[in-house]
Design an enzyme around this catalytic site. Sequence first.
Site, PDB file in Angstrom:
ATOM      1  N   HIS A 144      -8.467  -8.009   0.810  1.00 55.07           N
ATOM      2  CA  HIS A 144      -7.440  -7.088   0.925  1.00 55.07           C
ATOM      3  C   HIS A 144      -6.548  -7.692   1.883  1.00 55.07           C
ATOM      4  O   HIS A 144      -6.297  -8.517   2.551  1.00 55.07           O
ATOM      5  CB  HIS A 144      -8.421  -6.048   1.802  1.00 55.07           C
ATOM      6  N   GLU A 145      -5.185  -6.817   1.670  1.00 53.69           N
ATOM      7  CA  GLU A 145      -4.028  -7.306   2.255  1.00 53.69           C
ATOM      8  C   GLU A 145      -3.760  -8.689   1.920  1.00 53.69           C
ATOM      9  O   GLU A 145      -3.141  -9.522   2.985  1.00 53.69           O
ATOM     10  CB  GLU A 145      -3.975  -6.903   3.766  1.00 53.69           C
ATOM     11  N   HIS A 197     -18.240  -9.115   5.459  1.00 52.17           N
ATOM     12  CA  HIS A 197     -16.964  -8.721   5.872  1.00 52.17           C
ATOM     13  C   HIS A 197     -16.307  -9.677   6.788  1.00 52.17           C
ATOM     14  O   HIS A 197     -16.835  -9.908   7.895  1.00 52.17           O
ATOM     15  CB  HIS A 197     -16.994  -7.086   6.236  1.00 52.17           C
ATOM     16  N   HIS A 198     -15.099 -10.287   6.501  1.00 52.55           N
ATOM     17  CA  HIS A 198     -14.380 -10.744   7.453  1.00 52.55           C
ATOM     18  C   HIS A 198     -13.003 -10.086   7.455  1.00 52.55           C
ATOM     19  O   HIS A 198     -12.167 -10.627   6.662  1.00 52.55           O
ATOM     20  CB  HIS A 198     -14.211 -12.148   6.815  1.00 52.55           C
ATOM     21  N   GLU A 199     -12.834  -9.233   8.571  1.00 45.39           N
ATOM     22  CA  GLU A 199     -11.491  -8.975   8.918  1.00 45.39           C
ATOM     23  C   GLU A 199     -10.916  -9.590   9.600  1.00 45.39           C
ATOM     24  O   GLU A 199     -11.392  -9.950  10.894  1.00 45.39           O
ATOM     25  CB  GLU A 199     -11.588  -7.412   9.436  1.00 45.39           C
ATOM     26  N   GLU A 252      -7.220  -6.096  -3.142  1.00 45.97           N
ATOM     27  CA  GLU A 252      -6.712  -4.828  -3.025  1.00 45.97           C
ATOM     28  C   GLU A 252      -5.309  -4.818  -3.505  1.00 45.97           C
ATOM     29  O   GLU A 252      -4.926  -4.324  -4.536  1.00 45.97           O
ATOM     30  CB  GLU A 252      -6.909  -4.335  -1.531  1.00 45.97           C
ATOM     31  N   GLU A 296      -9.057   4.551  -0.392  1.00 48.14           N
ATOM     32  CA  GLU A 296      -9.030   4.821   0.679  1.00 48.14           C
ATOM     33  C   GLU A 296      -8.483   5.838   1.613  1.00 48.14           C
ATOM     34  O   GLU A 296      -8.484   6.528   2.518  1.00 48.14           O
ATOM     35  CB  GLU A 296      -9.369   3.616   1.719  1.00 48.14           C
ATOM     36  N   GLU A 349       0.923  -1.211  -0.164  1.00 47.78           N
ATOM     37  CA  GLU A 349      -0.045   0.038   0.243  1.00 47.78           C
ATOM     38  C   GLU A 349       0.893   1.302   0.057  1.00 47.78           C
ATOM     39  O   GLU A 349       1.010   1.931   0.834  1.00 47.78           O
ATOM     40  CB  GLU A 349      -0.948  -0.105   1.189  1.00 47.78           C
TER      41      GLU A 349
HETATM   42  C1  NOJ Z   1      -8.376  -2.263   5.563  1.00 46.55           C
HETATM   43  C2  NOJ Z   1      -8.879  -2.375   4.103  1.00 46.55           C
HETATM   44  O1  NOJ Z   1      -8.322  -2.075   3.018  1.00 46.55           O
HETATM   45  C3  NOJ Z   1     -10.361  -1.537   4.527  1.00 46.55           C
HETATM   46  O2  NOJ Z   1     -10.965  -1.654   3.199  1.00 46.55           O
HETATM   47  C4  NOJ Z   1     -11.116  -2.099   5.502  1.00 46.55           C
HETATM   48  O3  NOJ Z   1     -12.252  -1.119   5.753  1.00 46.55           O
HETATM   49  C5  NOJ Z   1     -10.275  -2.087   6.788  1.00 46.55           C
HETATM   50  N1  NOJ Z   1      -9.051  -2.664   6.611  1.00 46.55           N
HETATM   51  C6  NOJ Z   1     -11.049  -2.592   7.883  1.00 46.55           C
HETATM   52  O4  NOJ Z   1     -11.143  -4.034   7.771  1.00 46.55           O
HETATM   53 CA    CA Z   2      -5.731  -2.201   2.867  1.00 44.01          CA
END
Ligand code: NOJ
Ligand code: CA
Length: 691
Positions: free
Chosen positions: A471-472, A401-403, A490, A496, A160
């Site tokens: 993402h990541e 969403h799975h963070e 991503e 963002e 990033e």
């Molecule tokens: C980083 C992600 O790129 C973003 O889109 C997301 O909202 C946040 N993490 C929280 O999960």
């Molecule tokens: Ca990110």
Amino acid sequence: MLAAAAKMAAVGITSPDGNLVLQVELDQFGAPYYTLDYKGKPLVEKSALGLKSDETSFIDGFRIVSTDTTTVDRTWQPVWGEYSEVRDHFKEMAVNLADKDDNRALTIRFRVFDDGLGFRYELPVQNGPNYLTVKDELTEFNFDGDHKLYCIPGDYDTDEYLWSETTFGALPEALAGYGKHTEAQRVEGTTIQTPMLLKTADGVYVNVHEAALDGYPAMLLDVDTKDYVMKSHLVPDRLGVSAYIELPFATPWRTLIVSDDARDILASQLVLNLNEPCKIEDTSWIKPMKFMGVWWEMFTGYEKTWAYSDDHLAKPGITDYTKLTPNGRHPANTENVKRYIDFAAAHGIDGVLVEGWNEGWEDWASYRKNRQFLFDKAYPDFDVAALRDYAKEKGVKLIMHHETSANAADYERQLDRAFQFMKDNNYDAVKTGYVGAIIPRSEHHTSQWMVDHARHVIERAADYQIMIDSHEAPRPTGLCRTYPNWLAQESARGGEFESMGGNPPSHTCILPFTRLKGGPMDYTPGLFETRMSYYGEGKDSQAGTTLARQLALYLTMPSPMQMACDLPENYERFPDAFRFIEEVPVDWADSKYLEAEPNRYITVARRDKHSDDWYVGAITDENARTAVIDLSFLPEGATYEATIYEDAPDADWKENPQAYRIRTVKVKPGQKLKQPLAPGGGAAIKIASRK
Ligand code: NOJ
Ligand code: CA
């Protein structure tokens, strides 16, 4: 005998059009190397090949036993993408090497396309060890000149970053200018990431990347800034091992996309062509989509939170979420989600992503990770069943969403429960995320373990008929051809960051040349309120864009999972401009790159996969520009009406970003439309035929 040996000392093939000439030879120590010429001039000079493991070295002592050559010309139909049909046309040469006792065998397979080169190492079963601990790969890309480089710093964990436009000689200075990300491991020295782009003094563009990264770590490039050589640097785990492999094994392809026309780099399908065909038999459930999200509120309104409560700060050991005190700043609540569903339904937007719906955010940034995210436990103010029914009634899909907060190990444990929970509640797509330092702690975001994790998740998701936007995750290398449920990733600095310091307009003029060659990006375009100060005090930065440019990004940053990132209330302020987002497709029958220069400008035309309509997007960097849109791609025999969404004459990304105009004009095939673009601006055009 001698003659045969001499004959085998150098072998080669050309691209089908003859412009690229590949030569492979052994040096006096029996070490293989290659060269690549383009249009009669050396492009890649003598460059080493080989692999090193603890058990065996595949570096030298070789002879060329034989070569297998073939020419392939075939087409395939992607499930979604920039083209409804892709031509895969190359000459192939497999160079079979062995040592004198036939104890070590190595095949290096080369494919030369009109638009570049791919090669990989294939290790057959050996007369020696067959379980190898790979510590190094010797692959070099030796460029004979202080060429221009477009790159980001080498990092085992994050990509990033903003892009540098530099040269071999000036690279140390360019890299020194970058700060360090927390929880990410920057590589010291002059190491960069792939995909990277290079431009020679002769105006030849080369994208260096890899294809089909599977069962192996990602490749960085160690750059020798004096001799202009880039050498493969495999991401290691924290024990210093890059890959554990079992033979037979084939590495990912090392790729060079080559052309003296920048537009060809954008049009190239080489990375996809080097991936395996689709492994999912029934793909009818894979559906490209546009979506909105309970998301931007958390970035822009700093008072809004993913977490439901602030209690954790005082009591880190909390386990019962019903006992938490709500903080009242939690947008993932039933009522607010309904508002997004209503807006999406009214405007034909397919999906609504909701972040912050599940338990665990109170602790998410904690290094100790006392409490992991739970992927089947909603916060008390998020009514899963009611929202499931409401979304269904309105014809909108909720997006999960799975963070994981980088706890990939725990995510694997929960995966089946999490996917079953999705299916039970009518979710077909999930955005995954890996913010933080990877657990297991021995790993990096791009080490072999995480590459394997990503593959496991995408395969398991396919079993459940689930689409993924990650993402990541390890940067894309075209695996979306094999697993087309991997709609987007991503893996770069996304939109963002407009709320975290900003992206200069040039940023989206380089990503399509680099990051996008691996696959679509969830860049999150559609930002209509471009002044961050709109959201409150202290955030006085200005996004690197005009409003009209945001519409153009739907064409220049193609993705089958495309967000409309802004808040419903901001779209309601500009309903005529929002019409473009409502109408723009996310899946294409054909694409024509009309103008391009990395970091400067891109103009592209695309034909909708489901109608005869064409769409054009044009963007520029911080300088104003007149795009020349050659409408030769329009078929004769019809009259056409173009609806042009453009920067107003006084628009400027910094001073006057929201000044736009919409006009409708008649256009003809072959006409050259002159389209002014403001500094940091863009234009988006819909061309419909009136028969
Ligand atoms: C980083 C992600 O790129 C973003 O889109 C997301 O909202 C946040 N993490 C929280 O999960
Ligand atoms: Ca990110």
